[in-house]
Write a protein that holds these residues in place. Structure first.
Motif, PDB file in Angstrom:
ATOM      1  N   LEU A 174     -23.359 -17.043   3.025  1.00 54.01           N
ATOM      2  CA  LEU A 174     -23.607 -16.405   1.736  1.00 54.01           C
ATOM      3  C   LEU A 174     -24.310 -15.064   1.911  1.00 54.01           C
ATOM      4  CD1 LEU A 174     -23.477 -16.819  -1.376  1.00 54.01           C
ATOM      5  CD2 LEU A 174     -25.770 -17.752  -1.208  1.00 54.01           C
ATOM      6  N   LYS A 175     -25.361 -15.036   2.731  1.00 55.65           N
ATOM      7  CA  LYS A 175     -26.105 -13.805   2.948  1.00 55.65           C
ATOM      8  C   LYS A 175     -25.254 -12.743   3.645  1.00 55.65           C
ATOM      9  CE  LYS A 175     -30.190 -14.880   1.253  1.00 55.65           C
ATOM     10  NZ  LYS A 175     -30.793 -14.139   0.112  1.00 55.65           N
ATOM     11  N   LYS A 176     -24.449 -13.168   4.600  1.00 59.12           N
ATOM     12  CA  LYS A 176     -23.606 -12.199   5.301  1.00 59.12           C
ATOM     13  C   LYS A 176     -22.533 -11.633   4.364  1.00 59.12           C
ATOM     14  CE  LYS A 176     -21.428 -11.444   9.781  1.00 59.12           C
ATOM     15  NZ  LYS A 176     -21.129 -12.060  11.103  1.00 59.12           N
ATOM     16  N   ALA A 177     -21.984 -12.478   3.512  1.00 58.64           N
ATOM     17  CA  ALA A 177     -20.987 -11.997   2.547  1.00 58.64           C
ATOM     18  C   ALA A 177     -21.593 -10.949   1.622  1.00 58.64           C
ATOM     19  CB  ALA A 177     -20.429 -13.163   1.740  1.00 58.64           C
ATOM     20  N   ALA A 178     -22.895 -11.115   1.281  1.00 60.55           N
ATOM     21  CA  ALA A 178     -23.565 -10.156   0.396  1.00 60.55           C
ATOM     22  C   ALA A 178     -23.703  -8.779   1.044  1.00 60.55           C
ATOM     23  CB  ALA A 178     -24.931 -10.686  -0.011  1.00 60.55           C
ATOM     24  N   THR A 179     -23.584  -8.696   2.373  1.00 58.07           N
ATOM     25  CA  THR A 179     -23.666  -7.403   3.064  1.00 58.07           C
ATOM     26  C   THR A 179     -22.295  -6.791   3.301  1.00 58.07           C
ATOM     27  OG1 THR A 179     -23.526  -8.307   5.319  1.00 58.07           O
ATOM     28  CG2 THR A 179     -25.713  -8.267   4.279  1.00 58.07           C
ATOM     29  N   GLY A 180     -21.265  -7.371   2.679  1.00 58.82           N
ATOM     30  CA  GLY A 180     -19.910  -6.904   2.956  1.00 58.82           C
ATOM     31  C   GLY A 180     -19.440  -7.374   4.323  1.00 58.82           C
ATOM     32  N   PHE A 181     -20.043  -8.440   4.827  1.00 60.87           N
ATOM     33  CA  PHE A 181     -19.725  -9.080   6.104  1.00 60.87           C
ATOM     34  C   PHE A 181     -20.116  -8.235   7.317  1.00 60.87           C
ATOM     35  CE2 PHE A 181     -16.817 -11.000   3.027  1.00 60.87           C
ATOM     36  CZ  PHE A 181     -17.137 -12.333   3.205  1.00 60.87           C
ATOM     37  N   VAL A 182     -20.911  -7.177   7.115  1.00 65.72           N
ATOM     38  CA  VAL A 182     -21.396  -6.427   8.272  1.00 65.72           C
ATOM     39  C   VAL A 182     -22.630  -7.090   8.869  1.00 65.72           C
ATOM     40  CG1 VAL A 182     -20.454  -4.254   7.434  1.00 65.72           C
ATOM     41  CG2 VAL A 182     -22.821  -4.861   6.869  1.00 65.72           C
ATOM     42  N   GLY A 183     -23.309  -7.940   8.085  1.00 66.09           N
ATOM     43  CA  GLY A 183     -24.437  -8.681   8.592  1.00 66.09           C
ATOM     44  C   GLY A 183     -25.742  -7.915   8.625  1.00 66.09           C
ATOM     45  N   ARG A 184     -25.823  -6.802   7.908  1.00 69.65           N
ATOM     46  CA  ARG A 184     -27.057  -6.022   7.904  1.00 69.65           C
ATOM     47  C   ARG A 184     -27.324  -5.500   6.507  1.00 69.65           C
ATOM     48  NH1 ARG A 184     -27.198  -0.731  11.562  1.00 69.65           N
ATOM     49  NH2 ARG A 184     -25.804  -0.008   9.902  1.00 69.65           N
ATOM     50  N   SER A 185     -28.578  -5.658   6.060  1.00 67.49           N
ATOM     51  CA  SER A 185     -28.974  -5.108   4.766  1.00 67.49           C
ATOM     52  C   SER A 185     -30.252  -4.315   4.933  1.00 67.49           C
ATOM     53  CB  SER A 185     -29.175  -6.234   3.744  1.00 67.49           C
ATOM     54  OG  SER A 185     -30.248  -7.070   4.121  1.00 67.49           O
ATOM     55  N   GLY A 186     -30.536  -3.428   3.981  1.00 64.55           N
ATOM     56  CA  GLY A 186     -31.722  -2.580   4.057  1.00 64.55           C
ATOM     57  C   GLY A 186     -31.461  -1.334   4.875  1.00 64.55           C
ATOM     58  N   ASN A 187     -32.549  -0.643   5.234  1.00 65.95           N
ATOM     59  CA  ASN A 187     -32.408   0.572   6.040  1.00 65.95           C
ATOM     60  C   ASN A 187     -33.639   0.721   6.937  1.00 65.95           C
ATOM     61  OD1 ASN A 187     -34.517   2.150   4.534  1.00 65.95           O
ATOM     62  ND2 ASN A 187     -33.019   1.891   2.850  1.00 65.95           N
ATOM     63  N   ASP A 206     -35.961   2.843   6.992  1.00 70.50           N
ATOM     64  CA  ASP A 206     -37.218   3.236   6.346  1.00 70.50           C
ATOM     65  C   ASP A 206     -37.917   2.052   5.682  1.00 70.50           C
ATOM     66  OD1 ASP A 206     -36.918   5.889   7.103  1.00 70.50           O
ATOM     67  OD2 ASP A 206     -35.704   6.359   5.327  1.00 70.50           O
ATOM     68  N   THR A 207     -37.154   1.243   4.989  1.00 74.25           N
ATOM     69  CA  THR A 207     -37.756   0.139   4.235  1.00 74.25           C
ATOM     70  C   THR A 207     -37.700  -1.191   4.989  1.00 74.25           C
ATOM     71  OG1 THR A 207     -35.658  -0.323   3.111  1.00 74.25           O
ATOM     72  CG2 THR A 207     -37.153   1.249   2.048  1.00 74.25           C
ATOM     73  N   GLY A 208     -36.953  -1.207   6.062  1.00 72.60           N
ATOM     74  CA  GLY A 208     -36.808  -2.436   6.840  1.00 72.60           C
ATOM     75  C   GLY A 208     -35.401  -3.004   6.730  1.00 72.60           C
ATOM     76  N   GLU A 209     -34.916  -3.523   7.836  1.00 71.53           N
ATOM     77  CA  GLU A 209     -33.565  -4.074   7.878  1.00 71.53           C
ATOM     78  C   GLU A 209     -33.606  -5.574   8.131  1.00 71.53           C
ATOM     79  OE1 GLU A 209     -30.640  -0.769   9.644  1.00 71.53           O
ATOM     80  OE2 GLU A 209     -32.283  -1.269  11.005  1.00 71.53           O
ATOM     81  N   THR A 210     -32.641  -6.255   7.536  1.00 69.71           N
ATOM     82  CA  THR A 210     -32.470  -7.686   7.757  1.00 69.71           C
ATOM     83  C   THR A 210     -31.079  -7.920   8.315  1.00 69.71           C
ATOM     84  OG1 THR A 210     -33.932  -8.206   5.903  1.00 69.71           O
ATOM     85  CG2 THR A 210     -32.505  -9.970   6.703  1.00 69.71           C
ATOM     86  N   PHE A 211     -30.986  -8.731   9.367  1.00 69.01           N
ATOM     87  CA  PHE A 211     -29.708  -8.991  10.009  1.00 69.01           C
ATOM     88  C   PHE A 211     -29.320 -10.453   9.813  1.00 69.01           C
ATOM     89  CE2 PHE A 211     -31.538  -5.375  12.120  1.00 69.01           C
ATOM     90  CZ  PHE A 211     -30.466  -4.524  12.325  1.00 69.01           C
ATOM     91  N   TYR A 212     -28.061 -10.667   9.472  1.00 69.71           N
ATOM     92  CA  TYR A 212     -27.511 -12.012   9.319  1.00 69.71           C
ATOM     93  C   TYR A 212     -26.353 -12.143  10.296  1.00 69.71           C
ATOM     94  CZ  TYR A 212     -30.128 -11.672   4.961  1.00 69.71           C
ATOM     95  OH  TYR A 212     -31.123 -11.486   4.025  1.00 69.71           O
ATOM     96  N   VAL A 213     -26.592 -12.847  11.388  1.00 76.27           N
ATOM     97  CA  VAL A 213     -25.572 -12.951  12.433  1.00 76.27           C
ATOM     98  C   VAL A 213     -25.397 -14.410  12.832  1.00 76.27           C
ATOM     99  CG1 VAL A 213     -26.018 -10.639  13.328  1.00 76.27           C
ATOM    100  CG2 VAL A 213     -27.309 -12.582  14.240  1.00 76.27           C
ATOM    101  N   ASN A 214     -24.301 -14.648  13.541  1.00 80.65           N
ATOM    102  CA  ASN A 214     -24.045 -15.960  14.150  1.00 80.65           C
ATOM    103  C   ASN A 214     -24.146 -17.087  13.134  1.00 80.65           C
ATOM    104  OD1 ASN A 214     -23.370 -17.626  16.253  1.00 80.65           O
ATOM    105  ND2 ASN A 214     -25.471 -17.888  16.979  1.00 80.65           N
ATOM    106  N   GLU A 215     -23.350 -16.979  12.080  1.00 76.45           N
ATOM    107  CA  GLU A 215     -23.389 -18.029  11.069  1.00 76.45           C
ATOM    108  C   GLU A 215     -22.809 -19.359  11.578  1.00 76.45           C
ATOM    109  OE1 GLU A 215     -20.071 -15.186   9.642  1.00 76.45           O
ATOM    110  OE2 GLU A 215     -21.744 -15.194  11.037  1.00 76.45           O
ATOM    111  N   PHE A 216     -22.112 -19.319  12.718  1.00 78.01           N
ATOM    112  CA  PHE A 216     -21.613 -20.544  13.342  1.00 78.01           C
ATOM    113  C   PHE A 216     -22.292 -20.709  14.698  1.00 78.01           C
ATOM    114  CE2 PHE A 216     -18.070 -19.070  10.624  1.00 78.01           C
ATOM    115  CZ  PHE A 216     -18.049 -20.133   9.742  1.00 78.01           C
ATOM    116  N   PRO A 217     -23.533 -21.196  14.715  1.00 78.70           N
ATOM    117  CA  PRO A 217     -24.341 -21.214  15.940  1.00 78.70           C
ATOM    118  C   PRO A 217     -23.878 -22.278  16.935  1.00 78.70           C
ATOM    119  CG  PRO A 217     -25.518 -22.271  14.158  1.00 78.70           C
ATOM    120  CD  PRO A 217     -24.247 -21.728  13.554  1.00 78.70           C
ATOM    121  N   ASP A 218     -23.736 -21.869  18.202  1.00 76.77           N
ATOM    122  CA  ASP A 218     -23.248 -22.777  19.237  1.00 76.77           C
ATOM    123  C   ASP A 218     -24.284 -23.827  19.640  1.00 76.77           C
ATOM    124  OD1 ASP A 218     -20.737 -21.679  19.432  1.00 76.77           O
ATOM    125  OD2 ASP A 218     -21.326 -20.196  20.933  1.00 76.77           O
TER     126      ASP A 218
END
Length: 328
Positions: free
Chosen positions: A286-299, A301-313
């Motif tokens: 859900l969170k990754k879809a909200a970023t357009g599937f790039v997996g990164r939000s923010g910038n 200057d204000t701080g970035e949040t990364f959403y990666v590996n939604e299927f963890p091994d």
């Protein structure tokens, strides 16, 4: 219909503090995708499936027939003859609430066509919900006295039938009405009789839905604009309805839709670790879809949040290890 869903919409909303802004149908889709991925990776279902399976003597060793993970037996037939005297192994299952994998009998020698009807899968556990329902076999809704008990995505046991909660039905009117005028920002409201509402229920005033976080006398603490509805001002005397009717898919996981009269309802539960991983994967999706599937939000200057590996091994490997079946 297969209903292998290992968490509910309410659990996901709570985990991510979504305040109900997301469409429940969209969240259910994320949960279904996460659950199906886990089931494929682990090679088994964590909610029982009723089915008839066919084996033959090549899958037997002497009096023992080796089968897929089997939770309970309805009937066994070997070359047209009913097998009623048998033992399931291991005696204590492979793990708590887990399956058997071997059937031993002295009654017959296993034949060329062995048909077994029962519940299959890697886990069988349920908890009573403290409610009863009356339904005909064709009803596609379920109404309860406390709407907080159910959530979309829950798999229910009603007698031998399983039902999947898929959405909301019509809301039911309360005798209570709003006391005083509230703005679109107020999160505490007063109604004429707070005893009519339960914590965890969803109420509706006009077109706005609200989640009831707490009840103290006639005062309700609510989350406004629930499930993407628009926050509005409401005037004293406004009518209130409550969500206590849900739509259900009947006869899921190989069970049959049936009439029920004051039948007890339980919720079929996956193991806790499977439930947690489902919530984790669905939340990351859900969170990754909200970023357009790039997996990164923010910038920067204000701080970035990364959403990666939604299927963890690593977590899935641990779960596979927890529910591995070793033939005995």
């Amino acid at each position: 219909m297969s209903a292998q869903l290992y968490c509910t919409v309410h659990e996901l909303v709570t985990d991510l503090s979504l305040n109900g802004a997301e469409d429940p149908a969209r969240l259910l889709g994320m949960i279904r995708s996460a659950s199906e991925w886990i089931a494929r990776k682990t090679g088994g279902n964590f909610i029982p499936v009723r089915a008839e399976k066919t084996y033959n003597r090549s899958q037997a060793r002497g009096r023992s027939l080796y089968v897929d993970p089997l939770l309970s037996v309805e009937s066994i037939n070997s070359d047209g003859r009913a097998v009623t005297d048998y033992d399931l192994y291991p005696f204590n299952r492979h793990y708590p609430d887990g399956p058997y994998s071997r059937i031993y009998t002295e009654q017959v020698r296993w034949g060329d066509e062995i048909k077994i009807t029962g519940l299959w899968g890697k886990y069988q556990h349920s908890e009573p919900l403290g409610l009863t329902v009356t339904q005909t076999a064709t009803d596609t809704s379920l109404t309860v006295a406390d709407g907080s008990i159910l959530s979309i995505g829950a798999v229910l046991g009603v007698g031998a039938e399983q039902q999947l909660v898929t959405g909301y039905g019509d809301t039911s009117p309360l005798t209570s009405s709003l006391v005083g005028t509230i703005t679109s920002a107020d999160e505490e409201i007063t109604i004429t009789n707070g005893a009519e509402v339960k914590r965890g229920e969803v109420i509706q005033l006009s077109a706005e839905r609200m989640y009831v976080r707490g009840v103290a006398g006639n005062k309700l603490v609510v989350i406004r604009g629930y499930e993407g509805t628009a926050k509005q001002a409401h005037t004293t005397g406004a009518a209130i309805t409550v969500q206590r009717t849900y739509t259900v898919e009947r006869g899921v996981n190989g069970t049959e839709s049936a009439d029920h009269s004051n039948a007890a309802v339980s919720r079929l539960l996956p193991p806790y670790d499977v439930n947690y991983l489902t919530r984790q994967i669905a939340g990351l999706m859900l969170k990754k879809a909200a970023t357009g599937f790039v997996g990164r939000s923010g910038n920067a200057d204000t701080g970035e949040t990364f959403y990666v590996n939604e299927f963890p091994d690593k977590p899935i490997k641990e779960i596979i290890r927890n529910y591995r079946i070793t033939q005995l």
